[in-house]
Design a protein around this motif. Structure first.
Motif, short mmCIF file in Angstrom:
data_model
loop_
_atom_site.label_atom_id
_atom_site.label_comp_id
_atom_site.label_asym_id
_atom_site.label_seq_id
_atom_site.Cartn_x
_atom_site.Cartn_y
_atom_site.Cartn_z
N HIS A 17 -7.30 -5.02 -6.29
CA HIS A 17 -5.92 -5.44 -6.05
C HIS A 17 -4.94 -4.27 -6.02
CE1 HIS A 17 -7.04 -9.51 -5.74
NE2 HIS A 17 -7.15 -9.78 -7.04
N ALA A 18 -5.34 -3.13 -6.56
CA ALA A 18 -4.51 -1.93 -6.40
C ALA A 18 -4.42 -1.56 -4.92
CB ALA A 18 -5.09 -0.77 -7.21
N VAL A 19 -5.51 -1.81 -4.20
CA VAL A 19 -5.50 -1.61 -2.74
C VAL A 19 -4.67 -2.69 -2.07
CG1 VAL A 19 -6.93 -1.46 -0.66
CG2 VAL A 19 -7.76 -0.48 -2.82
N ASP A 20 -4.82 -3.93 -2.54
CA ASP A 20 -4.13 -5.06 -1.92
C ASP A 20 -2.61 -4.99 -2.04
OD1 ASP A 20 -6.51 -6.27 -1.13
OD2 ASP A 20 -6.71 -7.38 -3.01
N LEU A 21 -2.10 -4.21 -2.99
CA LEU A 21 -0.65 -4.08 -3.12
C LEU A 21 -0.03 -3.53 -1.84
CD1 LEU A 21 -0.04 -2.73 -6.75
CD2 LEU A 21 0.97 -4.78 -5.74
N GLY A 22 -0.81 -2.78 -1.09
CA GLY A 22 -0.31 -2.26 0.18
C GLY A 22 0.71 -1.15 0.04
N THR A 23 0.56 -0.34 -1.00
CA THR A 23 1.49 0.76 -1.23
C THR A 23 0.88 2.12 -0.91
OG1 THR A 23 0.86 0.78 -3.58
CG2 THR A 23 2.81 -0.49 -2.99
N GLY A 24 -0.26 2.11 -0.26
CA GLY A 24 -0.87 3.37 0.16
C GLY A 24 -2.23 3.66 -0.44
N THR A 25 -2.59 2.98 -1.52
CA THR A 25 -3.91 3.18 -2.11
C THR A 25 -4.97 2.51 -1.23
OG1 THR A 25 -3.06 3.31 -4.37
CG2 THR A 25 -5.36 2.66 -4.12
N THR A 26 -6.10 3.18 -1.06
CA THR A 26 -7.21 2.64 -0.26
C THR A 26 -8.48 2.63 -1.10
OG1 THR A 26 -8.00 4.77 0.60
CG2 THR A 26 -6.15 3.72 1.77
N PHE A 27 -9.53 2.04 -0.55
CA PHE A 27 -10.81 2.03 -1.25
C PHE A 27 -11.33 3.45 -1.48
CE2 PHE A 27 -10.70 -2.42 -0.17
CZ PHE A 27 -11.46 -3.04 -1.15
N ALA A 28 -10.93 4.38 -0.64
CA ALA A 28 -11.35 5.77 -0.82
C ALA A 28 -10.76 6.40 -2.07
CB ALA A 28 -10.97 6.60 0.40
N ASP A 29 -9.71 5.79 -2.64
CA ASP A 29 -9.09 6.30 -3.86
C ASP A 29 -9.78 5.78 -5.11
OD1 ASP A 29 -6.93 7.77 -2.61
OD2 ASP A 29 -6.10 5.81 -2.07
N LEU A 30 -10.74 4.88 -4.95
CA LEU A 30 -11.46 4.32 -6.10
C LEU A 30 -12.71 5.15 -6.38
CD1 LEU A 30 -11.16 0.53 -5.16
CD2 LEU A 30 -9.67 1.88 -6.66
N PRO A 31 -13.17 5.20 -7.63
CA PRO A 31 -14.34 6.01 -7.97
C PRO A 31 -15.59 5.58 -7.20
CG PRO A 31 -13.17 5.30 -9.95
CD PRO A 31 -12.58 4.53 -8.81
N ASP A 32 -16.39 6.55 -6.77
CA ASP A 32 -17.60 6.24 -6.00
C ASP A 32 -18.56 5.35 -6.78
OD1 ASP A 32 -16.72 7.65 -3.82
OD2 ASP A 32 -17.96 9.42 -4.19
N ASP A 33 -18.70 5.61 -8.10
CA ASP A 33 -19.64 4.79 -8.86
C ASP A 33 -19.15 3.35 -8.97
OD1 ASP A 33 -17.56 5.56 -10.54
OD2 ASP A 33 -18.84 6.17 -12.20
N PHE A 34 -17.83 3.16 -9.05
CA PHE A 34 -17.29 1.80 -9.03
C PHE A 34 -17.58 1.14 -7.69
CE2 PHE A 34 -13.90 -0.98 -7.48
CZ PHE A 34 -14.01 -2.02 -8.38
N LEU A 35 -17.35 1.87 -6.59
CA LEU A 35 -17.58 1.30 -5.26
C LEU A 35 -19.04 0.91 -5.08
CD1 LEU A 35 -15.42 3.70 -3.05
CD2 LEU A 35 -14.89 1.33 -3.68
#
Length: 208
Positions: free
Chosen positions: A145-163
């Motif tokens: 949902h940090a991505v879903d806020l639509g303020t510029g964060t993308t899945f690429a900003d999340l840790p690789d191990d989490f992804l």
């Protein structure tokens, strides 16, 4: 499949919570009322959902601590009503609710003993799981949902191990025998039903 540990999930909760709350802190009344990336929802709806989710998971922590059966939500209708009511609150009130619910959940999880973490609880989807799943459920919420806020964060900003853990989880939940190739953040976005850059893949619909 990606193996994840209880410690991993706790770390991802911390990371995702910091990411989500930092973005919310930069929103004012006007930007909070703008649409988020989820169809039909404003950012206020999304913040209310994430705050209510912390309170709901707190019910499961209470269950694990006391043995008293405490469902996440009284009903699906109550869950929806809480989000709609929250979306009508001011940006300041919503931010205060979010921060208070985050702190309360964190304190409650920190207080659980090893034995209590092994207590069986039931998720909102009706799955019986050990309480050690609670941090993973929360990590998914705050990170995606940090991505879903639509303020510029993308899945690429999340840790690789989490992804990697997210891909494995969604693959299992959707019953997929295999997942398409491509950059890990794009594969995770695709499986989660979010915008992605993968070509020639079937539409899976929304998730979470």
């Amino acid at each position: 499949m990606s193996a994840r540990t209880h410690a991993d999930s706790l770390e991802w909760v911390e990371h995702g919570t910091a990411l989500f709350t930092a973005q919310v802190a930069r929103l004012d009344e006007h930007t909070m009322t703008q649409p988020c990336a989820l169809p039909g929802w404003t950012r206020k709806h999304l913040v209310a959902h994430v705050a209510a989710n912390a309170d709901a998971l707190g019910n499961l922590v209470h269950w694990a601590r006391t043995g008293e059966r405490t469902p996440m939500y009284a009903s699906a209708q109550q869950r929806t009503a809480d989000i709609e009511a929250g979306a009508k609150r001011s940006a300041t009130d919503l931010t205060d609710w979010l921060n208070a619910s985050v702190r309360k959940l964190g304190v409650a999880m920190d207080a659980l003993t090893g034995e209590q973490w092994r207590t069986d609880i039931v998720t909102a989807q009706g799955r019986t799981v050990p309480a050690t799943e609670i941090p993973w459920l929360r990590a998914r919420e705050v990170c995606v949902h940090a991505v879903d806020l639509g303020t510029g964060t993308t899945f690429a900003d999340l840790p690789d191990d989490f992804l990697a853990a997210l891909v494995a989880d969604i693959q299992g939940k959707r019953g997929l025998g295999e997942v398409p190739g491509g950059p890990l953040p794009e594969v995770a976005a695709y499986l989660a039903g979010r915008p992605h850059s993968l070509a020639e893949v079937a539409d899976l619909g929304p998730w979470l």
